[in-house]
Design a protein around this motif. Sequence first.
Motif, PDB file in Angstrom:
ATOM      1  N   ILE A   1      -2.379   8.143  -3.723  1.00 51.33           N
ATOM      2  CA  ILE A   1      -2.456   6.796  -3.163  1.00 51.33           C
ATOM      3  C   ILE A   1      -2.215   5.787  -4.288  1.00 51.33           C
ATOM      4  O   ILE A   1      -2.533   6.046  -5.455  1.00 51.33           O
ATOM      5  N   GLY A   2      -1.627   4.646  -3.919  1.00 46.98           N
ATOM      6  CA  GLY A   2      -1.352   3.641  -4.930  1.00 46.98           C
ATOM      7  C   GLY A   2      -1.117   2.275  -4.324  1.00 46.98           C
ATOM      8  O   GLY A   2      -1.293   2.066  -3.119  1.00 46.98           O
ATOM      9  N   ALA A   3      -0.731   1.339  -5.155  1.00 46.28           N
ATOM     10  CA  ALA A   3      -0.482  -0.035  -4.710  1.00 46.28           C
ATOM     11  C   ALA A   3       0.531  -0.684  -5.642  1.00 46.28           C
ATOM     12  O   ALA A   3       0.721  -0.246  -6.790  1.00 46.28           O
TER      13      ALA A   3
ATOM     14  N   LEU B   1       0.863  -1.175   0.000  1.00 49.14           N
ATOM     15  CA  LEU B   1       0.000   0.000   0.000  1.00 49.14           C
ATOM     16  C   LEU B   1       0.902   1.228   0.000  1.00 49.14           C
ATOM     17  O   LEU B   1       1.861   1.299   0.763  1.00 49.14           O
ATOM     18  N   ILE B   2       0.581   2.212  -0.846  1.00 40.55           N
ATOM     19  CA  ILE B   2       1.507   3.325  -1.065  1.00 40.55           C
ATOM     20  C   ILE B   2       0.841   4.670  -0.811  1.00 40.55           C
ATOM     21  O   ILE B   2      -0.276   4.920  -1.273  1.00 40.55           O
ATOM     22  N   ARG B   3       1.536   5.503  -0.038  1.00 38.26           N
ATOM     23  CA  ARG B   3       1.148   6.913   0.137  1.00 38.26           C
ATOM     24  C   ARG B   3       2.045   7.750  -0.768  1.00 38.26           C
ATOM     25  O   ARG B   3       3.245   7.833  -0.564  1.00 38.26           O
ATOM     26  N   GLY B   4       1.461   8.364  -1.777  1.00 40.60           N
ATOM     27  CA  GLY B   4       2.226   9.244  -2.643  1.00 40.60           C
ATOM     28  C   GLY B   4       2.396  10.595  -1.977  1.00 40.60           C
ATOM     29  O   GLY B   4       1.422  11.329  -1.788  1.00 40.60           O
ATOM     30  N   LEU B   5       3.604  10.947  -1.594  1.00 40.35           N
ATOM     31  CA  LEU B   5       3.837  12.201  -0.874  1.00 40.35           C
ATOM     32  C   LEU B   5       3.931  13.383  -1.832  1.00 40.35           C
ATOM     33  O   LEU B   5       3.249  14.389  -1.658  1.00 40.35           O
ATOM     34  N   GLY B   6       4.775  13.285  -2.827  1.00 35.84           N
ATOM     35  CA  GLY B   6       4.918  14.379  -3.782  1.00 35.84           C
ATOM     36  C   GLY B   6       5.630  13.898  -5.036  1.00 35.84           C
ATOM     37  O   GLY B   6       6.363  12.908  -5.010  1.00 35.84           O
ATOM     38  N   ALA B   7       5.419  14.601  -6.138  1.00 30.96           N
ATOM     39  CA  ALA B   7       6.056  14.200  -7.397  1.00 30.96           C
ATOM     40  C   ALA B   7       6.048  15.366  -8.379  1.00 30.96           C
ATOM     41  O   ALA B   7       5.207  16.277  -8.285  1.00 30.96           O
ATOM     42  N   ALA B   8       6.995  15.323  -9.295  1.00 26.42           N
ATOM     43  CA  ALA B   8       7.040  16.276 -10.403  1.00 26.42           C
ATOM     44  C   ALA B   8       7.813  15.620 -11.538  1.00 26.42           C
ATOM     45  O   ALA B   8       8.782  14.891 -11.292  1.00 26.42           O
ATOM     46  N   TYR B   9       7.366  15.861 -12.760  1.00 30.50           N
ATOM     47  CA  TYR B   9       8.112  15.325 -13.892  1.00 30.50           C
ATOM     48  C   TYR B   9       7.923  16.175 -15.134  1.00 30.50           C
ATOM     49  O   TYR B   9       6.920  16.860 -15.307  1.00 30.50           O
ATOM     50  N   LEU B  10       8.924  16.126 -15.981  1.00 26.95           N
ATOM     51  CA  LEU B  10       8.859  16.664 -17.334  1.00 26.95           C
ATOM     52  C   LEU B  10       9.313  15.527 -18.235  1.00 26.95           C
ATOM     53  O   LEU B  10      10.439  15.043 -18.125  1.00 26.95           O
TER      54      LEU B  10
ATOM     55  N   ILE C   1       0.950   4.961  -8.731  1.00 25.64           N
ATOM     56  CA  ILE C   1       0.389   5.927  -7.774  1.00 25.64           C
ATOM     57  C   ILE C   1      -0.449   6.941  -8.538  1.00 25.64           C
ATOM     58  O   ILE C   1      -0.023   7.434  -9.600  1.00 25.64           O
ATOM     59  N   ARG C   2      -1.610   7.252  -8.001  1.00 28.20           N
ATOM     60  CA  ARG C   2      -2.465   8.284  -8.583  1.00 28.20           C
ATOM     61  C   ARG C   2      -2.444   9.498  -7.660  1.00 28.20           C
ATOM     62  O   ARG C   2      -2.808   9.412  -6.488  1.00 28.20           O
ATOM     63  N   PHE C   3      -1.971  10.640  -8.199  1.00 28.98           N
ATOM     64  CA  PHE C   3      -1.930  11.890  -7.445  1.00 28.98           C
ATOM     65  C   PHE C   3      -3.148  12.732  -7.834  1.00 28.98           C
ATOM     66  O   PHE C   3      -3.306  13.103  -9.007  1.00 28.98           O
ATOM     67  N   ASN C   4      -3.998  13.036  -6.858  1.00 32.37           N
ATOM     68  CA  ASN C   4      -5.208  13.811  -7.105  1.00 32.37           C
ATOM     69  C   ASN C   4      -5.278  15.104  -6.306  1.00 32.37           C
ATOM     70  O   ASN C   4      -6.000  16.031  -6.681  1.00 32.37           O
TER      71      ASN C   4
END
Length: 318
Positions: free
Chosen positions: A132-134, A74-83, A180-183
């Motif tokens: 959140i993700g898995a 089970l995953i908690r997505g804290l933060g992300a950024a990409y190009l 992970i899906r960041f919403n």
Amino acid sequence: MSINTRQRSGMQMFGISESAARLAFNKIDSGSRASINKGFGINAQTFQELSFTLGGVLAKNDRNEFNGGLTFKLIRGLGAAYLKGNSLDINATGTNSALVSGDMQFAYTDDKSLVDPFNQPYGLFALNSRGIGAGVDIGLSYTHKARKTKYSTSKYCDYNDKRSDHDFKLALALNDVGGIRFNRMSSKYTYSSNVYTTAAASNNILDPFHYSNVNAFDSIGENIFKPMGATKSRGFSTALPTAINLQMDFRMSKNFYTSIFWNQSLKGYNSTGLRSTSMLSVIPRFESRGFEFSMPVTLSENYRNFYVGAYIGIVTGK
């Protein structure tokens, strides 16, 4: 069965051309150009895992043993950024402007959620979550023994059932399958055009990174990508660093072994989220009671760099 937790953070760049790297280092100036004609990606991400592992012996006899294991995360997505993208062409027209064409995406959460976990690697639930993700890991192993006590020494642990007499070991795993899906506080800009579009940025475009009450990534999106005509949408998804892993260990004689370690990323350079490094390592070693020596020979960083190492282990006592 085991239950584990960990926090994973990283920043990676793949597929960046030399001209693009030089332009980023020297800054934009009138007449300077840069192009990327293949898949590329710049990713920064932090997330936490709560994993449940179940493993055991699948089959066993005097000479062969099969083991298997499954980990669900089970995953908690804290933060992300990409190009990321498939192409990018930049033709500078001034110190703060350029003509841009290409096929790319720019996605991000708020900069605080991305940076804080790097400063608080053990922050756990004190850190805010933006997604959140898995994911799952699957692994199998096989051990073969030609015959028990083949390498016996008539001393100490020859009759110990836990003593390793293997001639060959093999382990195969498929790791980090999932995403992970960041919403929350998450945006994505999508731009695709083979016609040059003007992009401009002020000298203080990065100043919001110094302020805690402003999302600095929003400043980039609103001032660069939006005027270019990029389409903005809410939320985005990233994939885990999926990879296949193979480990083999051959016992050549009583004291000499050769191990092979292979890790292959299953993600492209222009994929979202972190990417596992592809590498191959061959490790000859000598083991005896109280002494061990090995010399790994490795192709790493996606098989581009060559390394030779050495390890010595000494055990004293009864």
